[in-house]
Design a protein around this motif. Structure first.
Motif, PDB file in Angstrom:
ATOM      1  N   SER B  18       0.995  -1.455   0.139  1.00 13.91           N
ATOM      2  CA  SER B  18      -0.203  -0.032   0.384  1.00 13.91           C
ATOM      3  C   SER B  18       0.599   1.157  -0.123  1.00 13.91           C
ATOM      4  O   SER B  18       2.385   1.313  -0.001  1.00 13.91           O
ATOM      5  CB  SER B  18      -0.868   0.076   1.306  1.00 13.91           C
ATOM      6  OG  SER B  18      -0.499   0.382   2.222  1.00 13.91           O
ATOM      7  N   THR B  20       0.425   5.556  -0.599  1.00 16.72           N
ATOM      8  CA  THR B  20      -0.180   7.444  -0.079  1.00 16.72           C
ATOM      9  C   THR B  20       0.137   8.058  -1.207  1.00 16.72           C
ATOM     10  O   THR B  20       1.431   8.201  -0.938  1.00 16.72           O
ATOM     11  CB  THR B  20      -0.445   7.403   1.029  1.00 16.72           C
ATOM     12  OG1 THR B  20      -0.847   6.846   2.035  1.00 16.72           O
ATOM     13  CG2 THR B  20      -1.526   9.230   0.696  1.00 16.72           C
ATOM     14  N   GLN B  22       0.283  12.356  -2.627  1.00 19.79           N
ATOM     15  CA  GLN B  22       0.189  13.237  -1.876  1.00 19.79           C
ATOM     16  C   GLN B  22       0.259  14.354  -3.227  1.00 19.79           C
ATOM     17  O   GLN B  22       0.925  14.065  -3.643  1.00 19.79           O
ATOM     18  CB  GLN B  22       1.350  14.040  -0.994  1.00 19.79           C
ATOM     19  CG  GLN B  22       2.261  12.806   0.500  1.00 19.79           C
ATOM     20  CD  GLN B  22       1.018  12.649   1.206  1.00 19.79           C
ATOM     21  OE1 GLN B  22       0.217  13.449   1.344  1.00 19.79           O
ATOM     22  NE2 GLN B  22       0.977  11.373   2.558  1.00 19.79           N
ATOM     23  N   TYR B  64      -8.688   2.409  -5.450  1.00 21.56           N
ATOM     24  CA  TYR B  64      -8.380   3.454  -4.582  1.00 21.56           C
ATOM     25  C   TYR B  64      -8.852   4.509  -3.395  1.00 21.56           C
ATOM     26  O   TYR B  64     -10.345   4.111  -3.252  1.00 21.56           O
ATOM     27  CB  TYR B  64      -8.287   5.024  -5.074  1.00 21.56           C
ATOM     28  CG  TYR B  64      -7.418   4.330  -6.698  1.00 21.56           C
ATOM     29  CD1 TYR B  64      -7.992   3.707  -7.544  1.00 21.56           C
ATOM     30  CD2 TYR B  64      -5.973   4.404  -6.679  1.00 21.56           C
ATOM     31  CE1 TYR B  64      -7.393   3.332  -8.716  1.00 21.56           C
ATOM     32  CE2 TYR B  64      -5.334   4.000  -7.615  1.00 21.56           C
ATOM     33  CZ  TYR B  64      -5.882   3.483  -8.760  1.00 21.56           C
ATOM     34  OH  TYR B  64      -5.529   2.987 -10.116  1.00 21.56           O
ATOM     35  N   ASN B  65      -8.334   5.310  -2.597  1.00 25.90           N
ATOM     36  CA  ASN B  65      -9.549   5.984  -1.607  1.00 25.90           C
ATOM     37  C   ASN B  65      -8.772   7.477  -1.211  1.00 25.90           C
ATOM     38  O   ASN B  65      -7.117   7.497  -1.813  1.00 25.90           O
ATOM     39  CB  ASN B  65      -9.358   5.445  -0.087  1.00 25.90           C
ATOM     40  CG  ASN B  65     -10.252   4.003  -0.013  1.00 25.90           C
ATOM     41  OD1 ASN B  65     -11.823   4.175  -0.276  1.00 25.90           O
ATOM     42  ND2 ASN B  65      -9.833   2.995   0.058  1.00 25.90           N
ATOM     43  N   PRO B  75      -4.611  13.579  -0.465  1.00 25.94           N
ATOM     44  CA  PRO B  75      -3.949  12.235  -0.726  1.00 25.94           C
ATOM     45  C   PRO B  75      -4.395  11.540  -1.519  1.00 25.94           C
ATOM     46  O   PRO B  75      -6.256  10.854  -1.268  1.00 25.94           O
ATOM     47  CB  PRO B  75      -3.669  11.933   0.985  1.00 25.94           C
ATOM     48  CG  PRO B  75      -4.645  12.328   2.063  1.00 25.94           C
ATOM     49  CD  PRO B  75      -4.940  13.566   0.621  1.00 25.94           C
ATOM     50  N   ARG B  77      -4.887   7.116  -1.963  1.00 26.54           N
ATOM     51  CA  ARG B  77      -4.095   5.952  -0.807  1.00 26.54           C
ATOM     52  C   ARG B  77      -4.726   4.638  -1.870  1.00 26.54           C
ATOM     53  O   ARG B  77      -5.998   4.489  -2.509  1.00 26.54           O
ATOM     54  CB  ARG B  77      -5.388   5.664   0.590  1.00 26.54           C
ATOM     55  CG  ARG B  77      -4.522   4.182   1.279  1.00 26.54           C
ATOM     56  CD  ARG B  77      -3.729   4.740   1.566  1.00 26.54           C
ATOM     57  NE  ARG B  77      -3.243   3.662   2.966  1.00 26.54           N
ATOM     58  CZ  ARG B  77      -2.197   3.454   2.824  1.00 26.54           C
ATOM     59  NH1 ARG B  77      -0.610   4.083   3.191  1.00 26.54           N
ATOM     60  NH2 ARG B  77      -1.597   2.525   3.993  1.00 26.54           N
ATOM     61  N   GLU B  79      -4.308   0.873  -1.379  1.00 27.19           N
ATOM     62  CA  GLU B  79      -4.638  -0.013  -0.588  1.00 27.19           C
ATOM     63  C   GLU B  79      -3.979  -2.114  -0.764  1.00 27.19           C
ATOM     64  O   GLU B  79      -2.719  -1.862   0.426  1.00 27.19           O
ATOM     65  CB  GLU B  79      -5.940  -0.749  -0.233  1.00 27.19           C
ATOM     66  CG  GLU B  79      -6.272   0.745   1.015  1.00 27.19           C
ATOM     67  CD  GLU B  79      -5.992   0.534   2.646  1.00 27.19           C
ATOM     68  OE1 GLU B  79      -4.937  -0.127   2.424  1.00 27.19           O
ATOM     69  OE2 GLU B  79      -6.518   2.065   2.775  1.00 27.19           O
TER      70      GLU B  79
END
Lengths: 112, 112
Positions: B18, B20, B22, B64-65, B75, B77, B79
């Protein structure tokens, strides 16, 4: 969202004027027409935006006929550095939960 | 005024990891967007936000999140990274009225 159709690719030579036409038959009354330019490995960059008739800035001109079902991006006297992908987008101006849809764009190749 | 900044510029992930991505903008824009661009293709919208605390799915949100706790940061994310998520990711923002989106330099992600 209004769907746009533009040529996949175009070729030109340095010093020539290039016109890229985009069709958007389902454009809505409050939709604006926006063109972006993208170089390899970079994010798209705003070129010009218009609603009707003609808009001109230091980079390009945008011609929009009265029925607004198409638009033409005009690049005067292109140079090698104008080689890029050009995207035509149509969307509503103003506020609201809305995002633009990018198509595949027009790949412009400028030859010396 | 740095505009839209993205980190990292490039990342290699293993399947299942995972991370992130930015994105920060210093233009006080309410609207922010995440796109992905596969080779030779146009941009596809993943998620967007119309203001702090408000996010919405785009065309390709699966896998995605996002979160939007401040106006400046948005941001993205991943996972459980999958090879299909190998792409270039662009973040963009725009102001309240103008349709113009300002793009960051992109994050190139490779999932092996």
């Amino acid at each position: 969202l209004a769907k746009t159709t533009q040529p996949i690719s175009m070729d030109s030579y340095e010093g020539q004027e290039v016109n890229i036409t985009c069709s958007h038959n389902n454009i809505a009354t409050n939709d604006y027409i926006t063109w972006y330019q993208q170089f390899p490995s970079q994010g798209p960059r705003f070129i010009i935006q218009g609603y009707k008739t003609k808009v001109t800035n230091e980079v390009a001109s945008l011609f929009i006929p009265a029925d607004r079902k198409s638009s033409t991006l005009s690049l005067p006297r292109v140079s090698l550095s104008d080689t890029a992908v050009y995207y035509c987008l149509v969307g509503a101006g103003g506020t609201g939960r809305r995002a633009l849809t990018f198509g595949s764009g027009t790949r412009l190749q400028v030859q010396p | 005024n740095a505009g839209v900044t993205q980190t990292p510029k490039f990342r290699i992930l293993k399947i299942g990891q995972s991370m992130t991505l930015q994105c920060t903008q210093d233009m006080n824009h309410n609207y922010m967007y995440w796109y992905r661009q596969d080779p030779g293709m146009g941009l596809k919208l993943i998620y967007y936000s119309v203001g702090a605390g408000i996010t919405d799915k785009g065309e390709v949100p699966n896998g995605y999140n996002v979160s939007r706790s401040t106006t400046e940061d948005f941001p993205l994310r991943l996972e459980l990274a999958a090879p299909s998520q190998t792409s270039v990711y662009f973040c963009a923002s725009r102001g309240e009225v103008q349709e113009t989106q300002y793009f960051g330099p992109g994050t190139r992600l490779l999932v092996l």
